[in-house]
Design a protein around this motif. Structure first.
Motif, PDB file in Angstrom:
ATOM      1  N   GLN A 476       0.814  -1.217   0.000  1.00  0.00           N
ATOM      2  CA  GLN A 476       0.000   0.000   0.000  1.00  0.00           C
ATOM      3  C   GLN A 476       0.847   1.268   0.000  1.00  0.00           C
ATOM      4  O   GLN A 476       0.408   2.315  -0.466  1.00  0.00           O
ATOM      5  CB  GLN A 476      -0.947   0.002   1.204  1.00  0.00           C
ATOM      6  N   ASP A 500      -3.817  -9.113   5.885  1.00  0.00           N
ATOM      7  CA  ASP A 500      -4.663  -8.116   6.542  1.00  0.00           C
ATOM      8  C   ASP A 500      -3.894  -7.230   7.515  1.00  0.00           C
ATOM      9  O   ASP A 500      -4.350  -6.961   8.627  1.00  0.00           O
ATOM     10  CB  ASP A 500      -5.821  -8.813   7.267  1.00  0.00           C
ATOM     11  N   THR A 519      -6.501  -0.604   5.764  1.00  0.00           N
ATOM     12  CA  THR A 519      -7.723  -0.623   4.968  1.00  0.00           C
ATOM     13  C   THR A 519      -7.619  -1.715   3.911  1.00  0.00           C
ATOM     14  O   THR A 519      -6.525  -2.012   3.410  1.00  0.00           O
ATOM     15  CB  THR A 519      -7.937   0.725   4.276  1.00  0.00           C
ATOM     16  N   ARG A 520      -8.722  -2.324   3.576  1.00  0.00           N
ATOM     17  CA  ARG A 520      -8.699  -3.431   2.611  1.00  0.00           C
ATOM     18  C   ARG A 520      -8.925  -2.914   1.201  1.00  0.00           C
ATOM     19  O   ARG A 520      -9.819  -2.099   0.969  1.00  0.00           O
ATOM     20  CB  ARG A 520      -9.768  -4.468   2.996  1.00  0.00           C
ATOM     21  N   TRP A 521      -8.101  -3.403   0.287  1.00  0.00           N
ATOM     22  CA  TRP A 521      -8.171  -2.994  -1.118  1.00  0.00           C
ATOM     23  C   TRP A 521      -8.642  -4.152  -1.976  1.00  0.00           C
ATOM     24  O   TRP A 521      -8.435  -5.324  -1.621  1.00  0.00           O
ATOM     25  CB  TRP A 521      -6.793  -2.558  -1.621  1.00  0.00           C
TER      26      TRP A 521
END
Length: 592
Positions: A476, A500, A519-521
């Protein structure tokens, strides 16, 4: 350090003939030609108003290629990996202040890990600097040298150019990068970039400063005495990353070919000597050494030759090495030490060659069989069982052990494996690299996210295919550089370990803390968003068989980039990472 050729004419000499236009280049053109000469034809960075004239001048030189990146930090990371892979220098061009400060973390990593990257900052005009004008991108205090001073902390040489001595300073600074294998800094004001200078110094290629022959001979004698004093025991070498930086791997391999020699490598030099070589002991990391046999061989040696090593915390298992550093032979970049005596101005490539020459004269029998264990090689005694097949495991979730066992079975020969700091690196360190496959990692600086832009650098510097292993948290930080990779038609395989968040930090402390999450993408949608119309192979794997299928498809898709998302439990960690967590937490490493 040897000075650049003097461009002035002494008073008692006849005047030089008038220069023709062919003898004159601009400062930007001169710098571009030097970078090409030193193996850096790709220049990374971003444009900004203070570097536009410089870029225009540099790009008039045939053979220089601009690689625009999505930010300056990524440019520095990409250049670092490019220099490691191409074995030359690499360069980035940024604008003054905002651009160069964005890149400084990457340059600091190059300093820590001995990589010759040239940071080139386009600056406001000489007049603006002299007058202290209150300009944008400055701290509006009239001092234009704040960032030059900042870079002095993470470079070995630097200069802000003037027209009168621009070529001399360019050559001096670039030679420092060659001598020290460290980053350097050039600040080029807008008006200086297009200034005409003589091209005459370009007739003399830049070379690293050679060893002092007297000091080198003294070292040879001391080395012979130290080796003789160790008796007929095997000659044990602990090889570090600086051998790679000085392009001395061929000497190391010749040394390993001699009877009675065995070679362990530091984690940052893994596979520098082919791990299938009979003399290879695998990696050594003190109490974190994966193979007990390797640790015993190094710690029990009466004399250890430290060749290009860096004795930092992670590389030594938090300073748990069992050999005596003070009595060792140590080969540094520009000096060598035998016990308490240091021999200055002895280059690593020469001191290592001296070791090889000495060993070639010795009558030594075989060093004795020491076979390092690679935990993900099921054919080696003591290794864990192989990852189960789909029929054996059903639909059970993928584990770290299964991931790396499958990667060990699959990893192609003649490729560049790249592993980001964290879960990926500590899993990859326990692989046995196939023939012709190198591992690129950054265990000293350990800046997460480094490896995604690094994959841009390796892909441009080598025709070998890059295979990247990176965690979702690390990715990220620098994910936008995937756009540059895809738009340039590069074809790496990216295995994104989706656990995660920051599993390496969870292993060290406070695994349930709120800051360990991210945050999840939608990672599989990312390539289409960053590079519309580019054909990219994407896959996800939640089981061992799904991962096998995805990697098989990735190998077959040689003409396309591949992104595989491997889902893993946030608390699952490779053995080396678990060992690091135990040590960092004040415990002892798990029994292997």
């Amino acid at each position: 350090m040897t000075a650049a050729p003097d461009q002035t004419v002494a008073p008692d000499q006849p005047a030089a003939p008038a220069q023709t236009p062919a003898d004159v280049v601009t400062v930007g053109q001169y710098l571009a030609r030097r970078l090409i000469e030193l193996g850096g034809p790709h220049v990374f960075g971003l444009p900004g108003d203070f570097n536009l004239t410089l870029l225009d001048e540099m790009l008039t030189v045939p053979g220089l290629e601009w690689v625009g990146t999505t930010n300056e930090l990524n440019a520095a990371y990409a250049a670092d990996a490019y220099a490691r892979t191409s074995r030359g220098v690499a360069a980035i061009v940024t604008t003054y202040g905002v651009g160069e400060l964005s890149a400084i973390n990457g340059i600091a990593g190059s300093f820590a890990e001995d990589v010759p990257v040239v940071q080139i900052a386009g600056m406001p005009t000489t007049t603006a600097r002299t007058n202290g004008a209150l300009s944008h991108h400055t701290l509006v205090d009239g001092d234009y040298d704040h960032f030059f001073r900042a870079y002095k902390e993470v470079t070995v040489a630097g200069a802000i150019l003037r027209a009168a001595d621009a070529t001399r300073d360019i050559d001096r600074v670039l030679r420092a990068a060659l001598d020290e294998s460290k980053p350097v800094y050039l600040g080029i004001p807008m008006d200086i970039a297009a200034s005409p200078v003589s091209s005459a110094p370009l007739r003399h290629p830049l070379r690293a400063t050679p060893s002092d022959p007297v000091a080198l001979d003294d070292f040879r004698r001391a080395l012979a005495e130290a080796v003789a004093g160790a008796g007929r025991h095997p000659i044990t070498i602990l090889a570090g990353p600086r051998i790679h930086r000085r392009r001395a791997e061929a000497t190391l391999e010749r040394l390993a070919d001699h009877a009675g020699v065995r070679v362990a490598t530091q984690a940052s030099a893994k596979s520098m000597l082919p791990e299938t070589h009979p003399a290879s002991l695998g990696i050594y990391m003190g109490q974190m050494t994966p193979s007990p046999e390797t640790r015993a061989a190094v710690d029990g040696a009466p004399l250890v030759i430290l060749a290009g090593t860096v004795l930092s915390d992670v590389l030594t298992g938090f300073y748990s090495m069992g050999f005596d550093v003070d009595t060792a032979v140590e080969l540094g970049v520009s000096s060598a030490r035998v016990g308490a005596v240091t021999f200055h101005d002895v280059r690593l490539e020469d001191s290592l060659r001296a070791v090889e020459e000495l060993v070639s004269t010795l009558d030594r029998g075989p060093a004795g069989a020491v076979t390092p264990r690679y935990p993900y090689r099921p054919d080696q005694g003591g290794a864990p069982a192989p990852a189960p097949s789909a029929d054996e495991q059903g639909d059970s979730p993928l584990t770290q052990h299964e991931l790396w066992t499958i990667v060990q079975e699959w990893l192609p020969t003649d490729s560049i494996a790249i592993a980001d700091a964290g879960t990926a690196m500590y899993g990859a360190l326990e692989l046995q690299m196939p023939e012709g496959t190198d591992l690129l990692a950054q265990p000293i600086w350990s800046s997460i996210g480094y490896t995604l832009p690094a994959t841009l650098g390796t892909s441009l510097a080598s025709e070998r295919r890059s295979v990247l292993f990176i965690g979702d948290g690390a990715a990220q930080l620098t994910a936008t550089e995937l756009a540059t990779i895809l738009h340039r038609g590069l074809t790496p395989i990216i295995v994104l370990i989706n656990n995660d968040g920051y599993t390496i930090e969870r292993v060290i402390q406070s695994p349930r803390a709120v800051y360990q999450g991210i945050t999840r993408w939608d990672w599989q949608a990312l390539p289409a968003a960053l590079a519309p119309g580019v054909d990219v192979v994407t896959a996800s794997a939640t089981t061992a068989q799904e991962l096998r299928d995805a990697l098989t498809a990735a190998a077959e898709a040689a003409d396309r980039a591949v992104l595989i998302q491997a889902y893993l439990d946030p608390d699952d960690a490779p053995p080396l990472l678990a060992a690091l967590g135990a040590i960092a937490g004040g415990g002892v490493p798990p029994k292997r």
